[in-house]
Design a protein around this motif. Structure first.
Motif, short mmCIF file in Angstrom:
data_model
loop_
_atom_site.label_atom_id
_atom_site.label_comp_id
_atom_site.label_asym_id
_atom_site.label_seq_id
_atom_site.Cartn_x
_atom_site.Cartn_y
_atom_site.Cartn_z
N SER A 32 0.85 -1.18 0.00
CA SER A 32 0.00 0.00 0.00
C SER A 32 0.89 1.24 0.00
CB SER A 32 -0.89 0.01 1.25
OG SER A 32 -0.07 0.09 2.41
N ARG A 33 0.29 2.38 -0.27
CA ARG A 33 1.05 3.64 -0.21
C ARG A 33 1.63 3.82 1.19
NH1 ARG A 33 0.93 9.10 -2.00
NH2 ARG A 33 2.69 10.08 -0.96
N ARG A 34 0.83 3.47 2.20
CA ARG A 34 1.29 3.65 3.57
C ARG A 34 2.49 2.77 3.90
NH1 ARG A 34 -2.21 1.98 8.81
NH2 ARG A 34 -0.52 2.08 10.32
N LEU A 35 2.41 1.50 3.53
CA LEU A 35 3.53 0.61 3.81
C LEU A 35 4.78 1.05 3.06
CD1 LEU A 35 4.81 -1.88 5.07
CD2 LEU A 35 3.78 -3.28 3.26
N SER A 36 4.60 1.46 1.82
CA SER A 36 5.75 1.92 1.03
C SER A 36 6.39 3.15 1.66
CB SER A 36 5.30 2.23 -0.40
OG SER A 36 6.41 2.62 -1.20
N ASP A 37 5.55 4.09 2.11
CA ASP A 37 6.08 5.30 2.75
C ASP A 37 6.79 4.96 4.06
OD1 ASP A 37 5.16 6.89 0.73
OD2 ASP A 37 3.43 7.67 1.83
N ALA A 42 11.71 4.34 7.15
CA ALA A 42 12.54 3.47 8.00
C ALA A 42 13.96 3.36 7.46
CB ALA A 42 11.90 2.09 8.12
N VAL A 43 14.09 3.28 6.13
CA VAL A 43 15.43 3.24 5.53
C VAL A 43 16.17 4.53 5.85
CG1 VAL A 43 16.72 3.22 3.36
CG2 VAL A 43 14.82 1.64 3.69
N GLY A 44 15.50 5.67 5.67
CA GLY A 44 16.13 6.94 5.96
C GLY A 44 16.52 7.08 7.42
N ALA A 84 8.11 4.31 -3.49
CA ALA A 84 9.05 5.04 -2.64
C ALA A 84 9.87 4.12 -1.76
CB ALA A 84 8.29 6.06 -1.78
N GLY A 85 9.24 3.11 -1.18
CA GLY A 85 9.96 2.19 -0.29
C GLY A 85 11.01 1.39 -1.04
N MET A 86 10.61 0.83 -2.18
CA MET A 86 11.55 0.07 -2.99
C MET A 86 12.71 0.93 -3.44
SD MET A 86 12.62 -0.48 -6.36
CE MET A 86 11.31 0.21 -7.35
N THR A 87 12.42 2.16 -3.85
CA THR A 87 13.47 3.07 -4.30
C THR A 87 14.45 3.38 -3.18
OG1 THR A 87 11.97 4.05 -5.93
CG2 THR A 87 13.93 5.32 -5.34
N ALA A 88 13.94 3.57 -1.96
CA ALA A 88 14.81 3.86 -0.83
C ALA A 88 15.76 2.70 -0.56
CB ALA A 88 13.98 4.16 0.41
#
Length: 255
Positions: A32-37, A42-44, A84-88
C-alpha cells in the motif's frame, strides 16, 4: 481515535545492522502507499542512525503480495510514489540483504530485486504475475530481473508466468543462498554483520564502484574506476591500521 498500527517494524541497531520487517500479514504485506512510505522512512531513519547494513524481511507467511489492489483500482496516488519504499532500499548506500521466507508476488518481487543480496528458503516463490492482472511491470522490475536471471529468464517469468522456487532462484541467479526456514534470519544477519564490521567508508565506496561498474562496457573504464577508488582507500587511516594488524599477526606467527 487510536493511531493505526505501523505496517513496518524497524529494529534498533545491532552491531550496525538495522532489520526492517514488513508487518502487515493480514494484507499479505501488500505494498500500500502507507507501507511503502513507512519503508522509505525506515530506511532513511536507519541510515541517519548510523546503520552500516540493512536486512529486509517480512512477517510470514507471505513476504509481499505486491501492489495493493485497492490502491491500484482507486489510483488515488501516483504510481511513482507507490515505489518510494523500494526506491529507498535500491538507492541505500550500505549493503542491503533481503531475507525471503515466503512468496514474493508482482511488485513484491521488486523488493528483493532492490537488495544487493537475497537469502531465501524452500518455501519462497518468486512470481512476477503483473500480466495476470493486466498491468505492465513497473519500478524498474524488468531491468533488475533481467540483470539477475538474464533476458531469457525475465521473459520466461514475466511473459510466460514461470515461477521460481527458493532453490530455483539460487540456480538462476536471483538469490544467493537457499537455507532452511529456521536458518533464514541467522544467515541474513551474519552476512549483514560481516559487512557492518568492515570500514564503513570503504564499504560504501566499494558498493558505489560496483554499481557504476555495471553501467560500463569498456574494461579500461572499469580499470580506471577501480584504480581511483583503490588509491583513495590506501590514503585512509583504516588501511594503515589494517596493515599494522597483518604485520603483527605475521610477526607473532614467526616466533
Amino acid at each position: 481515535m487510536p493511531k493505526p498500527a505501523d505496517r513496518l517494524v524497524a529494529s534498533r541497531l545491532t552491531d550496525g545492522v538495522a532489520v526492517l520487517t514488513l508487518a502487515d500479514p493480514g494484507h499479505r504485506n501488500a505494498l500500500s502507499r502507507r507501507l511503502s512510505d513507512e519503508l522509505a522512512a525506515a530506511v532513511g531513519a536507519a541510515l541517519s542512525d548510523g546503520a552500516r547494513a540493512l536486512v529486509l524481511t517480512a512477517e510470514p507467511p507471505v513476504f509481499c503480495a505486491g501492489g495493493s489492489l485497492n490502491a491500484l483500482l482507486e489510483r488515488a496516488d501516483p504510481l511513482r510514489e507507490m515505489f518510494a519504499g523500494m526506491t529507498a532500499v535500491a538507492t541505500a548506500p550500505v549493503p542491503t540483504i533481503a531475507a525471503v521466507g515466503g512468496p514474493a508476488i508482482g511488485a513484491g518481487v521488486n523488493l528483493p530485486l532492490a537488495c544487493d543480496i537475497v537469502i531465501t528458503t524452500p518455501q519462497a516463490r518468486f512470481d512476477p504475475r503483473f500480466l495476470d492482472v493486466g498491468i505492465h511491470p513497473g519500478g524498474g522490475h524488468l531491468f533488475r530481473l533481467a540483470g539477475r536471471v538474464g533476458a531469457q529468464g525475465a521473459a520466461a517469468m514475466v511473459l510466460c508466468g514461470d515461477v521460481l522456487t527458493g532453490p530455483e532462484a539460487v540456480e538462476r541467479g536471483l538469490a544467493w543462498r537457499c537455507v532452511a526456514e529456521s536458518e533464514l534470519a541467522e544467515t541474513a544477519m551474519a552476512l549483514a554483520a560481516r559487512a557492518a564490521a568492515r570500514p564503513a567508508r570503504l564499504v560504501r565506496r566499494t558498493k558505489e564502484s560496483l554499481r557504476r561498474s555495471l553501467t560500463l562496457t569498456d574494461p579500461e573504464q572499469a580499470f580506471a574506476l577501480e584504480l581511483q577508488a583503490q588509491e583513495w582507500s590506501m590514503d585512509q587511516p583504516e588501511f594503515a591500521e589494517a596493515l599494522a594488524r597483518v604485520r603483527l599477526r605475521i610477526t607473532a606467527a614467526r616466533r
